[in-house]
Design an enzyme around this catalytic site. Structure first.
Site, short mmCIF file in Angstrom:
data_model
loop_
_atom_site.label_atom_id
_atom_site.label_comp_id
_atom_site.label_asym_id
_atom_site.label_seq_id
_atom_site.Cartn_x
_atom_site.Cartn_y
_atom_site.Cartn_z
N ASP A 13 0.81 -1.22 -0.26
CA ASP A 13 0.09 -0.01 -0.14
C ASP A 13 0.86 1.33 -0.18
OD1 ASP A 13 -2.38 -1.87 0.36
OD2 ASP A 13 -1.78 -1.95 2.46
N LYS A 16 2.07 2.12 -5.11
CA LYS A 16 2.41 1.66 -6.52
C LYS A 16 1.68 2.07 -7.47
CE LYS A 16 3.08 -2.49 -4.82
NZ LYS A 16 2.95 -2.55 -3.37
N LYS A 18 -0.17 4.58 -8.53
CA LYS A 18 0.04 5.94 -9.10
C LYS A 18 1.42 5.93 -9.82
CE LYS A 18 1.69 10.48 -8.33
NZ LYS A 18 1.66 11.76 -7.60
N GLY A 40 -4.39 -4.46 -4.37
CA GLY A 40 -5.21 -3.39 -4.59
C GLY A 40 -4.45 -2.19 -5.35
N HIS A 41 -4.79 -1.75 -6.38
CA HIS A 41 -4.15 -0.65 -7.03
C HIS A 41 -5.32 0.32 -7.33
CE1 HIS A 41 -0.12 -2.92 -8.10
NE2 HIS A 41 -0.15 -2.63 -6.82
N ARG A 143 2.21 -29.55 -6.82
CA ARG A 143 2.14 -30.15 -7.84
C ARG A 143 0.83 -30.77 -8.28
NH1 ARG A 143 7.62 -33.26 -7.25
NH2 ARG A 143 6.67 -33.66 -5.26
N GLN A 223 2.01 -6.34 -3.41
CA GLN A 223 2.50 -6.56 -1.83
C GLN A 223 3.91 -5.87 -2.06
OE1 GLN A 223 1.23 -9.83 -3.31
NE2 GLN A 223 -0.67 -8.73 -2.96
N THR A 238 2.72 -12.70 2.96
CA THR A 238 2.02 -13.39 1.79
C THR A 238 2.61 -14.50 1.29
OG1 THR A 238 0.66 -12.94 0.04
CG2 THR A 238 2.94 -11.95 -0.16
N GLY A 301 -10.64 -2.88 2.80
CA GLY A 301 -11.37 -1.81 3.79
C GLY A 301 -10.86 -1.73 5.07
N LEU A 331 4.31 12.34 1.05
CA LEU A 331 5.16 13.10 2.07
C LEU A 331 4.21 14.08 2.55
CD1 LEU A 331 8.17 13.90 2.76
CD2 LEU A 331 8.18 15.65 0.70
N SER A 414 1.04 14.05 -4.17
CA SER A 414 -0.59 13.96 -3.78
C SER A 414 -1.15 12.98 -4.72
CB SER A 414 -1.02 15.32 -4.57
OG SER A 414 -1.73 15.40 -5.78
P1 IMP Z 1 -2.67 -12.94 1.71
O1 IMP Z 1 -1.73 -12.55 0.86
O2 IMP Z 1 -4.23 -12.68 1.52
O3 IMP Z 1 -2.29 -14.39 1.98
O4 IMP Z 1 -2.36 -12.05 3.20
C1 IMP Z 1 -1.11 -12.20 3.76
C2 IMP Z 1 -0.62 -10.87 4.41
O5 IMP Z 1 -0.41 -9.85 3.26
C3 IMP Z 1 -1.73 -10.21 5.28
O6 IMP Z 1 -1.01 -9.37 6.21
C4 IMP Z 1 -2.25 -9.13 4.18
O7 IMP Z 1 -2.93 -8.25 4.88
C5 IMP Z 1 -1.03 -8.89 3.47
N1 IMP Z 1 -1.54 -8.42 2.10
C6 IMP Z 1 -1.85 -9.07 0.92
N2 IMP Z 1 -1.84 -8.31 -0.13
C7 IMP Z 1 -1.60 -7.06 0.23
C8 IMP Z 1 -1.65 -5.85 -0.43
O8 IMP Z 1 -1.75 -5.50 -1.57
N3 IMP Z 1 -1.37 -4.49 0.50
C9 IMP Z 1 -1.09 -4.86 1.72
N4 IMP Z 1 -0.97 -5.86 2.47
C10 IMP Z 1 -1.39 -7.32 1.64
#
Ligand code: IMP
Length: 429
Positions: A13, A16, A18, A40-41, A143, A223, A238, A301, A331, A414
């Site tokens: 988060d 990336k 932008k 999520g972008h 596999r 991530q 992740t 969310g 910033l 911004s």
């Molecule tokens: P998973 O990727 O759903 O297995 O989640 C594993 C960890 O990665 C958790 O702490 C999630 O909140 C974090 N995570 C997964 N995708 C994102 C992302 O796009 N942004 C921030 N944290 C993420």
């Protein structure tokens, strides 16, 4: 140097979306190489806000988008996202979106396992997005996973479902969750096949052609380094490798094609989900950062945890991921704070160390060692040159550069695409 790889340098988060959007206008193709619809972008273009999870951000700029083999693809989520952005007026078709035929599919049973396991973990839950990402990667390594190309072979699908269900239904039943019926899964996959297969191809071949033709490739990470399954705060990570090296294996292109490695970091730190976070602020300042920075997860969310900039953490990310240039975002969220703190090391058991150790106990015990720097009273929001920034803001950025041992290549001031200070064009290396 023709290519650029963009990765997160903290816990995700970092903004990336932008940066990738900004760079996409200078690229010919944008490639996703790991993760899935846990990412999520958010892209703000004119009066449209696009929320992308699986689709490469370049599509918004009319560029070719490629989903590489390293991505885990939920076909339902992919089709829903395509329908959603089409409704916003974006053209997405097999002409501008290609999907690796050897990418792994996420099935409904993966998210069911993900959620059942998280529930069983109770207080020790990882805080996953519940999208089945981890279980899908587990099946890949074991596999037994279904790949995109399997959608063209009903018998292969049927055989693989037998093996998958033997494994997962046993697990689901043991966890007290609902099990899955083979026929319903098979029918649905056969229904989805004609909608997914037109996008499928061996993307490595296309990327090889594009590369030889001198096209610019932008690799879009999801991530971030501290969520990397090897280098992150394991087990609170992740299930994929998020470092730039993964762009090579996750797209089927050699390591030399990864190009310039750009790491994105916020001017402070946030994290969603559980796990260690040495500079976390649970006080009024943390709350202020969250409110000003609109720190809520794009996918789930959930409110993000907020804290001071951790230079020790970002320096570690710079080293393990080979980050050559840093993009500092948000910033402006720090505008008006009387003083700021930067973490320069951790005190663990009476000793000061300059890295986050692998031991989860040591990670949980790490207490930040801070350097306090003056804040600034003016506004940095929307600045497009160093001269427009308050002097103390420039000093803050310079101090970060020194501590993390990487130059700031871009500064984002911004959410607007053009509110960016370019120090060096990453496509020029
Ligand atoms: P998973 O990727 O759903 O297995 O989640 C594993 C960890 O990665 C958790 O702490 C999630 O909140 C974090 N995570 C997964 N995708 C994102 C992302 O796009 N942004 C921030 N944290 C993420």
């Amino acid at each position: 140097m023709a290519n650029v790889s963009v990765i997160g340098a903290q816990w995700g988060d970092e903004g990336k979306g932008k940066v990738v959007d900004w760079l996409a206008s200078r690229a010919d193709v944008v490639v996703r190489f790991q993760g899935g619809h846990n990412a999520g972008h958010t892209l703000v273009v004119g009066n449209q806000t696009y929320r992308l999870s699986l689709l490469p951000s370049g599509l918004v700029r009319g560029k070719l988008g490629v989903i590489g083999n390293g991505v885990v693809v939920d076909p339902e989520a992919l089709l829903a996202e395509i329908a959603r952005v089409r409704a916003q007026g974006l053209d997405v078709s097999p002409e501008n979106l290609r999907l690796a035929d050897n990418a792994i599919l996420i099935l409904p049973l993966h998210s069911a396992i993900d959620r059942a396991r998280e529930a069983a973990r109770g207080e020790r839950k990882i805080g996953t997005t519940g999208r089945g990402i981890g279980p899908a990667y587990e099946d890949k390594v074991a596999r037994r996973a279904i790949r995109v190309a399997d959608l063209a072979e009903p018998e292969t699908l049927s055989d693989k479902l037998d093996e998958l269900l033997l494994h997962h239904n046993t697990l689901l039943a043991g966890l007290g969750a609902e099990t899955f019926e083979k026929q319903a899964l098979l029918d649905r996959l056969l229904e989805l096949a004609p909608q997914i297969l037109p996008y499928a191809e061996p993307v490595w071949e296309r990327l090889d052609e594009l590369r030889r033709a001198g096209r610019r490739i932008l690799f879009e990470g999801a991530q971030a380094v501290m969520l990397d399954v090897d280098h992150g705060t394991y087990p609170y990570v992740t299930s994929s490798n998020t470092v730039a090296a993964t762009a090579a294996s996750g797209a089927g292109i050699g390591p030399s094609a990864v190009g310039f490695v750009l790491g994105i970091a916020k001017a402070y730190t946030t994290r969603v989900g559980s796990g260690p976070f040495p500079t976390e602020l649970t006080d009024a300042t943390g709350k202020l950062l969250g409110e000003r920075g609109h720190e809520f997860g794009t996918v789930t969310g959930r409110p993000r945890r907020c804290g001071w900039f951790d230079a020790t953490l970002v320096r570690q990310a710079v080293k393990v991921a080979g980050i050559q240039g840093l993009v500092l975002t948000k910033l402006d969220v720090l505008d008006g704070l009387p003083e700021l703190k930067i973490c320069t090391g951790y005190e663990i058991g009476g000793q000061v160390v300059h890295r986050l150790p692998a031991s989860p106990r040591a990670q949980a015990a790490a207490r930040p060692v801070y350097e306090t720097v003056p804040g600034w009273s003016g506004s940095s929001r929307g600045a497009r040159s160093w001269a427009e920034l308050p002097a103390e803001a420039v000093k803050y950025v310079r101090r970060i550069e020194e501590l993390v041992e990487a130059p700031v290549t871009l500064l984002s001031t911004s959410p607007e695409r053009d509110d960016t200070i370019l120090v060096r064009d990453p496509f020029e290396g």
